[in-house]
Write a protein that holds these residues in place. Structure first.
Motif, PDB file in Angstrom:
ATOM      1  N   ILE A   1      50.820 -17.737  28.473  1.00  0.00           N
ATOM      2  CA  ILE A   1      50.055 -18.951  28.750  1.00  0.00           C
ATOM      3  C   ILE A   1      49.849 -19.730  27.455  1.00  0.00           C
ATOM      4  O   ILE A   1      49.340 -19.186  26.466  1.00  0.00           O
ATOM      5  CB  ILE A   1      48.677 -18.600  29.348  1.00  0.00           C
ATOM      6  N   ALA A   2      50.217 -20.990  27.453  1.00  0.00           N
ATOM      7  CA  ALA A   2      50.004 -21.827  26.263  1.00  0.00           C
ATOM      8  C   ALA A   2      48.510 -22.104  26.101  1.00  0.00           C
ATOM      9  O   ALA A   2      47.820 -22.408  27.076  1.00  0.00           O
ATOM     10  CB  ALA A   2      50.768 -23.133  26.389  1.00  0.00           C
TER      11      ALA A   2
ATOM     12  N   VAL B   1      53.506 -20.364  31.528  1.00  0.00           N
ATOM     13  CA  VAL B   1      52.568 -21.308  32.135  1.00  0.00           C
ATOM     14  C   VAL B   1      52.003 -22.184  31.024  1.00  0.00           C
ATOM     15  O   VAL B   1      51.532 -21.678  30.001  1.00  0.00           O
ATOM     16  CB  VAL B   1      51.423 -20.571  32.866  1.00  0.00           C
ATOM     17  N   ASP B   2      52.014 -23.492  31.240  1.00  0.00           N
ATOM     18  CA  ASP B   2      51.491 -24.422  30.241  1.00  0.00           C
ATOM     19  C   ASP B   2      49.960 -24.435  30.251  1.00  0.00           C
ATOM     20  O   ASP B   2      49.323 -24.080  31.249  1.00  0.00           O
ATOM     21  CB  ASP B   2      52.006 -25.835  30.488  1.00  0.00           C
ATOM     22  N   GLY B   3      49.396 -24.868  29.126  1.00  0.00           N
ATOM     23  CA  GLY B   3      47.960 -25.018  29.009  1.00  0.00           C
ATOM     24  C   GLY B   3      47.546 -26.429  29.384  1.00  0.00           C
ATOM     25  O   GLY B   3      48.366 -27.192  29.925  1.00  0.00           O
ATOM     26  N   PRO B   4      46.334 -26.811  29.107  1.00  0.00           N
ATOM     27  CA  PRO B   4      45.363 -25.983  28.394  1.00  0.00           C
ATOM     28  C   PRO B   4      44.805 -24.872  29.272  1.00  0.00           C
ATOM     29  O   PRO B   4      44.843 -24.955  30.504  1.00  0.00           O
ATOM     30  CB  PRO B   4      44.266 -26.986  28.034  1.00  0.00           C
TER      31      PRO B   4
ATOM     32  N   ARG C   1      41.810 -20.264  33.706  1.00  0.00           N
ATOM     33  CA  ARG C   1      42.227 -21.529  34.333  1.00  0.00           C
ATOM     34  C   ARG C   1      43.331 -22.142  33.497  1.00  0.00           C
ATOM     35  O   ARG C   1      43.208 -22.304  32.286  1.00  0.00           O
ATOM     36  CB  ARG C   1      41.053 -22.482  34.453  1.00  0.00           C
ATOM     37  N   THR C   2      44.426 -22.502  34.131  1.00  0.00           N
ATOM     38  CA  THR C   2      45.595 -23.055  33.452  1.00  0.00           C
ATOM     39  C   THR C   2      46.008 -24.356  34.115  1.00  0.00           C
ATOM     40  O   THR C   2      45.383 -24.808  35.081  1.00  0.00           O
ATOM     41  CB  THR C   2      46.770 -22.059  33.514  1.00  0.00           C
TER      42      THR C   2
ATOM     43  N   ASP D   1      43.976 -21.322  38.596  1.00  0.00           N
ATOM     44  CA  ASP D   1      43.379 -20.080  38.116  1.00  0.00           C
ATOM     45  C   ASP D   1      44.359 -18.921  38.287  1.00  0.00           C
ATOM     46  O   ASP D   1      44.947 -18.743  39.361  1.00  0.00           O
ATOM     47  CB  ASP D   1      42.099 -19.765  38.887  1.00  0.00           C
ATOM     48  N   LEU D   2      44.498 -18.139  37.223  1.00  0.00           N
ATOM     49  CA  LEU D   2      45.336 -16.950  37.247  1.00  0.00           C
ATOM     50  C   LEU D   2      44.484 -15.754  36.860  1.00  0.00           C
ATOM     51  O   LEU D   2      43.704 -15.819  35.899  1.00  0.00           O
ATOM     52  CB  LEU D   2      46.509 -17.088  36.273  1.00  0.00           C
TER      53      LEU D   2
END
Length: 313
Positions: free
Chosen positions: A183-184, A207-210, A224-225, A229-230
């Protein structure tokens, strides 16, 4: 009131140890058993104190908590006469063949100095202290896959990071689980073609951020991405760390670009009489490695002092 000045004719102790983690405490035990006069300074922020329970430290089949390990080592050092002062060292200054060590409480003259100040992990932005500590205690948040990757075997794992560092941590954890997500931390991932290819080949989701709005939901840590939510069984921040080498660098010691102190095979820095051991030195950030370096440093310090003045009973 500022610390009193250290006069040139003041008696010097044999070694000042800055830092009371596994490296500093190991050195204290060795040096005290060499019948040397030492002083250890502890600012109270050893990274080892944050370990909920380590299972890869040899000799503890059931594991041991970081605070318990440190308490045992403190007791062992005290049994041989080592003293530890709760203080923050503010400067190390060369004075002839000796050093002046200044703290927020006192000033001390010493013949040698061992720096064992370690590093501080960078935490995910926006993660408050209470949630961080709870997640860490429950194993929902982890910082060292070498130490505890085994504990996430076949679990769902998240890695917060990007670039080469994030990729390498995700690939390392892929050796424990087939379900790894990178995750970024901020916006889009910063990955070159080689990184993307390596992640794709390993089947690691990106997975990109924020990312943020962290919470605990049952036995999962929720992030939260940009994709929503992951939830993960464990999350590893791969955000680097701050190497606490400023004191030695200010005293003239050489360091790498990222701040790790450069030492020789005997843990000597580029400043004669100034030694370093543990995570503040470039190498494997492991308790066992730090303790080994401390043993080498302590023995070298003893032999250096014996060259200056015979050590006899």
């Amino acid at each position: 009131m500022p610390p009193a000045p250290c006069t040139p004719d003041a008696d010097a102790i044999d070694c000042a140890i800055i830092g009371a983690g596994p490296a500093g405490l190991t050195a204290a035990i060795y040096l005290a058993r060499f019948h040397l006069e030492i002083r250890m300074f502890d600012c109270g922020s050893s990274r080892a104190a944050m370990i909920p329970r380590t299972h890869n430290h040899a000799g503890f089949p059931g594991g041991i908590t970081g605070p318990d390990l440190l308490a045992r080592m403190h007791r062992q050092a005290r049994d041989y006469g080592a003293t530890c002062e709760a203080a923050t060292v503010t400067a190390i200054e060369r004075d002839g063949d000796d050093f002046i060590v200044r703290t927020d409480r006192s000033t001390l003259r010493t013949r040698t100095v061992l720096l064992a100040t370690g590093v501080v992990n960078h935490r995910p932005a926006g993660l408050d202290d209470a949630l961080h500590d709870t997640a860490l205690t429950r194993g929902l948040l982890r910082y060292c896959p070498i130490c505890d990757g085994y504990e996430v075997t076949d679990r769902r794992v998240g890695v917060i990071g990007t670039g080469d560092h994030g990729m390498r941590e995700a690939l390392f954890l892929r050796g424990y689980s087939s379900d790894v997500t990178l995750i970024a931390p901020d916006t889009d991932h910063e990955l070159d073609d080689a990184c993307r290819a390596a992640l794709d080949d390993a089947g690691i989701r990106r997975v990109d951020g924020p990312c943020g709005d962290y919470r605990i939901d049952g036995d999962r840590f929720v992030v939260r991405t940009a994709e929503g939510d992951l939830a993960f069984h464990s999350v590893y921040p791969a955000l680097g760390s701050h190497i606490r080498s400023e004191l030695a660098i200010a005293a003239g010691a050489r360091a790498s670009e990222d701040g790790c102190l450069e030492v020789d095979d005997h843990q000597r820095t580029s400043v004669p009489g100034l030694f370093a051991a543990g995570d503040v030195v470039k190498g494997l950030d492991q308790i066992s490695h730090a303790m080994g370096e401390a043993g080498v440093a302590a023995t070298t310090i003893r032999n250096l002092l014996a060259e200056r003045r015979p050590i006899r009973r």
